[in-house]
Design an enzyme around this catalytic site. Structure first.
Site, PDB file in Angstrom:
ATOM      1  N   LYS A 106       7.534   1.769   1.698  1.00  0.00           N
ATOM      2  CA  LYS A 106       6.057   1.245   2.176  1.00  0.00           C
ATOM      3  C   LYS A 106       5.278   2.139   1.765  1.00  0.00           C
ATOM      4  O   LYS A 106       5.174   3.375   1.885  1.00  0.00           O
ATOM      5  CB  LYS A 106       6.164   0.795   3.578  1.00  0.00           C
ATOM      6  CG  LYS A 106       5.222  -0.625   3.570  1.00  0.00           C
ATOM      7  CD  LYS A 106       5.943  -1.792   3.133  1.00  0.00           C
ATOM      8  CE  LYS A 106       5.168  -3.052   3.629  1.00  0.00           C
ATOM      9  NZ  LYS A 106       5.900  -4.059   3.455  1.00  0.00           N
TER      10      LYS A 106
HETATM   11  N1  GLU Z   1       5.198  -6.641   0.924  1.00  0.00           N
HETATM   12  C1  GLU Z   1       6.349  -7.410   1.022  1.00  0.00           C
HETATM   13  C2  GLU Z   1       7.451  -7.410   2.040  1.00  0.00           C
HETATM   14  O1  GLU Z   1       7.108  -6.894   3.055  1.00  0.00           O
HETATM   15  C3  GLU Z   1       6.865  -7.436  -0.576  1.00  0.00           C
HETATM   16  C4  GLU Z   1       7.407  -6.281  -0.959  1.00  0.00           C
HETATM   17  C5  GLU Z   1       7.964  -6.106  -2.233  1.00  0.00           C
HETATM   18  O2  GLU Z   1       7.857  -7.304  -3.110  1.00  0.00           O
HETATM   19  O3  GLU Z   1       8.577  -5.259  -2.860  1.00  0.00           O
HETATM   20  O4  GLU Z   1       8.195  -7.668   1.901  1.00  0.00           O
END
Ligand code: GLU
Length: 416
Positions: A106
């Site tokens: 993240k």
């Molecule tokens: N931000 C989204 C999540 O929390 C998508 C992450 C992604 O597609 O890699 O799952």
């Protein structure tokens, strides 16, 4: 006792509950709990007024045992390193829950995107990308959108990465515009996935979606489409909210009118036929399905006793605290946990990445059908695990996910 609302402490607590059930070896426990890599960067940006402002950003890779790190980038004034660590670890368990070949990562930048112009946002994004460049890539760590980032943000990241490399690298990020290596169906995927698991949860609760009253907190990518899809399924949307405030109507809110009103005025409030409702009132409304689609720590020990929904589907990451979870389970409220309920986004990110790497693109029905198969299978596996151990769905999902990551870690062995 006051609850600890630090998201990373919460993430570790959730992990520990599953690790206890799995009787996980303490050494392995430490490995799986700790983020593999944490990068803190400073991002100097030339503002429109000519001055330079320095922002702080993060990229955390929690685990890569099952594949490259994967997860979004968040732009928000409330971002902290601990929040990004929690979000990265939730990505590890999310990808393992739906069984896609990724670890968890993240990113986040402390900023208020609402106060930045489009060109300031572009410069911030490009500089942030260049700062995290050494640790991202299609085989290393693949960012995607999260709170207040979108397809345009991903296009800038893809371009900055590609210009630095000297060739176009589509697979470095997902959630890109469809005309630029993005996947059909990615923009709606988080909400679609959520809709699919809500239907499964309704079967468990013997409810018909078309008879359900629905409350959605948050009107970003996940919340707005979730409301739209559930309305199309025949449900009545009785309350909605965005960061400025909530709206309520006993007769039901038309989501298309709400979207139009927000586009025009910048907020949901004052939509014709609705009354204003506070965030707390919204969460505590009598309804069948509550979809928290905003930020962390919304349902806590403070308000859990007043929650009246029958099903809670977590489109947001981390909306429910462990203390609240316990009470919801005792009350028989079905909580479809974030690592399952919002996994549709990363699942279609996986499809996008696979399409980019192959240079072969699917049509929208192929994407949605494949997504439905993944989500329904994952729900069934999580549900069966929870019934078998007499635990809630969150712990069921963690047992499944931690078990999978543990297996990969053991098979790989410790380097060197
Ligand atoms: N931000 C989204 C999540 O929390 C998508 C992450 C992604 O597609 O890699 O799952």
């Amino acid at each position: 006792m006051v609850e600890d609302l630090n998201p990373f402490e919460i993430a570790k607590k959730q992990f520990d509950t599953a690790a206890d059930l799995l009787k996980l070896d303490p050494d392995l426990r430490d490995i799986l709990k700790t983020p593999k890599r944490q990068l803190i960067v400073s991002i100097p940006v030339r503002m429109d007024n000519g001055h330079i402002k320095v922002f702080e950003g993060y990229r955390v890779q929690h685990n890569i045992a099952r594949g490259p790190a994967k997860g979004g980038i968040r732009y928000h004034p409330g971002v902290t390193l601990d929040e990004v660590k929690a979000l990265a670890s939730w990505m590890t368990w999310k990808c393992a829950t739906v069984n896609i070949p990724y670890g968890g990562g993240k990113g986040g930048v402390i900023c208020n995107p609402k106060e930045l112009s489009k060109s300031e946002l572009e410069r911030l994004t490009r500089r942030y990308t260049s700062e995290i460049f050494p640790i991202i890539g299609p085989e290393i760590d693949i960012p995607a959108p999260d709170v207040y980032t979108d397809a345009q943000t991903m296009a800038w990241i893809m371009d900055t990465y590609s210009m630095t490399k000297g060739s176009t690298v589509l697979g470095v990020v997902t959630g890109k515009p469809v005309g630029l290596g993005g996947s059909l169906g990615r923009n709606t995927a988080t909400a679609r996935g959520c809709e699919y698991v809500i239907k499964e949860a309704c079967k468990v609760k013997r409810l018909a979606v078309k008879n359900c009253q629905v409350v959605v907190q948050g009107f970003g990518n996940a919340g707005s489409y979730a409301a739209e899809f559930l309305q199309k399924d025949g449900a009545k949307i009785i309350a909605l909210s965005d960061s400025k405030g909530g709206i309520y109507s006993k007769r039901g809110i038309d989501t298309a009118a709400a979207t139009e009103h927000k586009k025009k005025t910048g907020a949901l409030m004052e939509l014709k036929g609705t009354t204003v409702i506070s965030n707390q009132e919204l969460l505590e409304l009598k309804c069948d399905i509550l979809v928290p689609a905003a930020l962390e720590n919304q349902i806590t020990t403070e308000n859990v006793a007043r929650i009246k929904a029958k099903i809670i589907a977590e489109a947001a990451n981390g909306p429910t605290t462990p203390g609240a979870d316990r009470l919801l389970f005792e009350k028989g409220i079905v909580v479809v946990p974030d690592i399952l309920a919002n996994a549709g986004g990363v699942t279609v990110s996986y499809f996008e990445w696979a399409q980019d790497l192959q240079g072969y693109f699917w049509d929208e029905s192929e994407v949605n059908n494949a997504l439905e198969r993944v989500m329904v299978r994952a729900f069934k596996e999580v549900y069966e695990t929870s019934v078998k151990h007499r635990i809630d769905l969150r712990t069921g999902a963690y047992v499944l996910a931690v078990g999978r990551v543990m297996e990969a870690t053991q098979m790989r062995g410790l380097f060197p």
